[in-house]
Design an enzyme around this catalytic site. Structure first.
Site, PDB file in Angstrom:
ATOM      1  N   GLU A 161       4.440 -29.872  16.920  1.00 49.14           N
ATOM      2  CA  GLU A 161       3.630 -29.329  15.817  1.00 49.14           C
ATOM      3  C   GLU A 161       2.358 -28.640  16.308  1.00 49.14           C
ATOM      4  OE1 GLU A 161       2.054 -32.462  13.387  1.00 49.14           O
ATOM      5  OE2 GLU A 161       0.729 -31.117  12.293  1.00 49.14           O
ATOM      6  N   TYR A 220       0.828  -1.214   0.000  1.00 51.90           N
ATOM      7  CA  TYR A 220       0.000   0.000   0.000  1.00 51.90           C
ATOM      8  C   TYR A 220       0.859   1.259   0.000  1.00 51.90           C
ATOM      9  CZ  TYR A 220      -4.362  -2.576   0.763  1.00 51.90           C
ATOM     10  OH  TYR A 220      -5.445  -3.389   0.619  1.00 51.90           O
ATOM     11  N   ASP A 241       2.194 -35.034  14.309  1.00 59.34           N
ATOM     12  CA  ASP A 241       1.228 -36.111  14.105  1.00 59.34           C
ATOM     13  C   ASP A 241       1.893 -37.229  13.302  1.00 59.34           C
ATOM     14  OD1 ASP A 241      -0.764 -34.633  15.310  1.00 59.34           O
ATOM     15  OD2 ASP A 241      -1.675 -33.935  13.439  1.00 59.34           O
TER      16      ASP A 241
END
Lengths: 363, 363
Positions: free
Chosen positions: A193, A99, A245
Site C-alpha cells: 500500500e 475543454y 496498514d
C-alpha cells in the site's frame, strides 16, 4: 485476447453505436442508447466470482425526450471524441476532453458542457453501455503506482526491463492495457500500500530474493495498477499478496484489489483479482511481532469504518471477523512502517519471508 | 562536486558533530549544537541570488538545560541514525526512522519520541546545522514527478535511458543527488505542473522534437524534482522553462522552483533554480490564444493569494504585476488543459513552439 484484438473490439463497439443511432435516424425512429444502471440499488456482491458486479437493470437514453436530449447529445459527443482518439492513436485526460468538447451551440447560448462534472459521468456511461474500459477509449487517468521485478515489457515501441530501473521502478500508466509482456520471470506478485514500503523492499532487492514482482500502490490503487495486478494474475498465473496498514482503510484497499468497489462495480471483472490474499499487517501481527510500542490509537472514524467492514459480505469470514473485531476491541491500528521498529530490514528479511514460507495469509 | 565527494562531505559533517560533542563531554563542558534559526524572522529574500535564504541568526541547543535536554538527545539520536544509514548504504523514510527510534528509556516511563511530529523537525535542524540535505542523510521523501528526454543516467548500478521508457517516463526519486548523468543531449528543460500535460507532451514526443528534457511535477514539485531541475540547470547549463496553470497557485509553483520557499529557505541554494523562466499560461494567453470559453471564475481565496503574490519581492517586476493584476481585475483563471480547447496537439505543436521561438517568457 491480444492487445490488438482488444482495441479492435473497442473500435467495433463504438462503430456499432454509431451505426445503430444513424439507422434509427434513417428509419425515423427515436434514437436511443441502452445503459446499465450504476446506482447502489443495482450493485451486487457475486459470491461465486467473489466480485462486486452490476445487476441486470438498465435504462434507455432517448434523443426525443426533453429530459434526455442534452445527455444524449453529450454521450454521442464523447463517443465520437473517443473514436477520434483511437483513430489518431492519441490519448487524452478527461479534463482535456472536457475543454476540447466545451463550446456554444450555434445560434444559441447553450453550451455543450458547462462543467467537467457533466462530462465525467458520460464516460462511465459509455464504459458500461459498450462494456469497454475507459482506458480503452483512450481516456487516461492520473499515473499512480510503481513496479519492479524480473519482467520485460513492450510499451509504445520501447522494451522496458523492470529489473533495471535503478532506485525508480516503473511508473504504472493508466494505459496498462496496451502493454505487451515479453518476459515474466517471477513466482508471485506482492502489492504494498505504501510507497515508502515499496522503496525499502526495492532497495533491499526483495523482489530478486523472493522471485516476486513488487508493486507499490501509493494508497488506494489506481485503475491502471489494479489492471496490471489482474493481468499478471490472469495471464501469468501469479498468486497475488497484498500488504497494507493494519486498519480499516488498509483492509478496504485489499478488498478493492480483490473484489472491486461499489463505484467501479461495472468493471470489477476486468480490473479486480478475486484470488488475491492478504499478507499483513493484521492486528494480531502487532502482538505476534512485538510492535505494541508502535500502534496508533484508532479514531472514532476508524472504528466506524471497521464496523461497516464487519457487515460486508466479502469480510464475512471467521479470520477477517476476528481481526476486525480485535481492532475494535483494542481500539488500535498500526502502519506498515511500524515494522521498522524491529530494524529497517525486518520487513524484507524476516516478516515477509516468514509469512510467505508459512503461508500466513488471510483470504 | 561528484556524488562520491558530496557523500564524503556529509559523512564528515556527521563525524565532526560526534567528535565535537564527545570532546565537550571529555572536557566536562556543556555539550551543545549550534542551529541556525528557521523562523520567518530569519528568512530573507536575497536579491542578488534571487533566492529566499536564511539570515545569520542562530541558537544553541545544550545538554545541561532542562528545556533543551530532550531535544539534544533526540538530535543526537537522529544524527546517529543517519550515520548508520550512510554506513550501511540504505535509505529510510522519516516515518521508518520515527518507529525505529521510538522506545522507552530504561528504568523510566519516558519515550525517546512520542510522535512523528517530534522527530520530523529534528531532521530539518540537522540539515541546517550541518549544511547538508536531508536526502544526503539518507532520509527519503515520497517519490513524485516524472521525466523524459534524451538522457542516460546511472542509478544504483543500472544505466537508465530516459528516452526509452515507453509511455512511462522515469519516476523521480528523492535521492536524485546520488544519480550520475552519463549522457545529456538536450537544449532546455521544460517543467510542466500537471501530469496530464506531461503525458500529452510525452505522447506527442515533444521532448524529441524540441530537443528538451520534459519534467512533470504533479503539482507543487517534490524536493527530488527541484533538485533534479537545479542539477540539469547548473551542471549541464540548460535553461529551464516552467509551465503552470494561469492562477495564483500556478505562479507560486513557478516561484518555488525559481526562488525557493519560506519553509525550505535553508536549502534554497541547493534546490532552487534562479534562472528559471515562466513560459505560460499567463492570464494574457487566455486572450491571445482565444481560450475565453475555458476560463474558471477565480474564488475569493485565489484572489486573496494573488494579492499576496503582488507583495512578494520576487514578483515585483512589471510583467508579473501586470499578469497578477489582470487576474484580479478579470476575476478569472485557466488550467493548462484549457489549451485542449484548440485541439489536443495545440500545446505541443503550436503554443509551446511559438513561445519558445519568440522567447515569450516571464522572468
Amino acid at each position: 485476447m491480444t492487445t490488438q484484438k482488444k482495441m479492435e473490439k473497442v473500435d467495433g463497439e463504438l462503430k456499432k453505436l454509431g451505426v445503430k443511432v444513424t439507422q434509427e435516424i434513417t428509419k425515423k425512429e427515436n434514437p436511443n442508447i441502452e445503459i446499465p444502471i450504476r446506482a447502489l440499488s443495482n450493485v451486487v456482491y457475486d459470491k461465486k466470482s467473489g466480485q462486486l458486479v452490476l445487476g441486470s437493470k438498465t435504462s434507455r437514453r432517448y434523443y426525443f425526450n426533453v429530459a434526455h436530449a442534452k445527455k444524449f447529445m453529450q454521450t454521442l459527443m464523447v463517443a465520437s471524441f473517443s473514436k477520434q482518439l483511437i483513430d489518431h492513436k492519441i490519448h487524452a485526460s478527461i479534463r482535456d476532453m472536457f475543454y476540447n468538447l466545451k463550446r456554444t451551440l450555434p445560434d444559441s447560448h447553450e453550451n455543450t458542457f458547462d462543467m467537467q462534472s457533466e462530462s465525467d459521468p458520460i464516460i462511465v456511461d459509455l464504459e458500461v453501455a459498450l462494456d469497454v474500459l475507459r482506458e480503452q477509449l483512450h481516456l487516461t487517468t492520473d499515473r499512480k503506482g510503481i513496479v519492479a521485478g524480473n519482467v520485460q515489457i513492450k510499451d509504445r515501441g520501447d522494451i522496458i526491463d523492470w529489473s533495471k530501473l535503478g532506485s525508480g521502478g516503473w511508473s504504472i500508466p493508466s494505459t496498462v492495457d496496451e502493454v505487451d509482456f515479453k518476459k515474466v520471470d517471477a513466482e508471485s506478485v506482492i502489492v504494498v500500500e505504501k510507497n515508502a514500503g515499496f522503496e525499502r523492499l526495492h532497495e533491499d532487492k526483495f523482489w530478486q530474493k523472493q522471485k516476486c514482482i513488487l508493486i507499490g500502490t501509493g494508497g488506494q490503487p489506481s485503475r491502471g495498477t489494479r489492471l496490471l495486478i489482474q493481468r499478471l494474475n490472469k495471464e501469468h498465473k501469479l498468486p497475488v499478496y497484498v500488504m497494507t496498514d493494519a486498519d480499516s482503510y488498509g483492509f478496504y484497499i485489499y478488498s478493492v484489489i480483490k473484489s472491486g468497489s461499489i463505484s467501479l462495480a461495472h468493471v470489477s471483472d476486468r480490473i479486480s483479482t478475486p484470488t488475491a490474499k492478504f499478507i499483513g499487517l493484521t492486528i494480531s501481527d502487532i502482538y505476534e511481532y512485538d510492535l505494541k510500542k508502535c500502534t496508533i490509537k484508532a479514531r472514532d472514524v476508524d472504528i466506524k469504518r471497521a464496523k461497516e467492514l464487519l457487515n460486508y459480505d466479502w469480510f464475512k469470514k471467521p479470520a477477517w471477523q476476528k481481526e476486525i473485531n480485535l481492532m475494535i476491541e483494542k481500539g488500535i491500528k498500526a502502519e506498515i512502517e511500524a515494522l521498522s521498529h524491529r530494524g529497517l530490514k525486518f520487513m524484507s528479511e524476516e516478516y515477509l519471508p516468514d509469512k510467505l514460507k508459512k503461508k500466513k495469509f488471510l483470504d
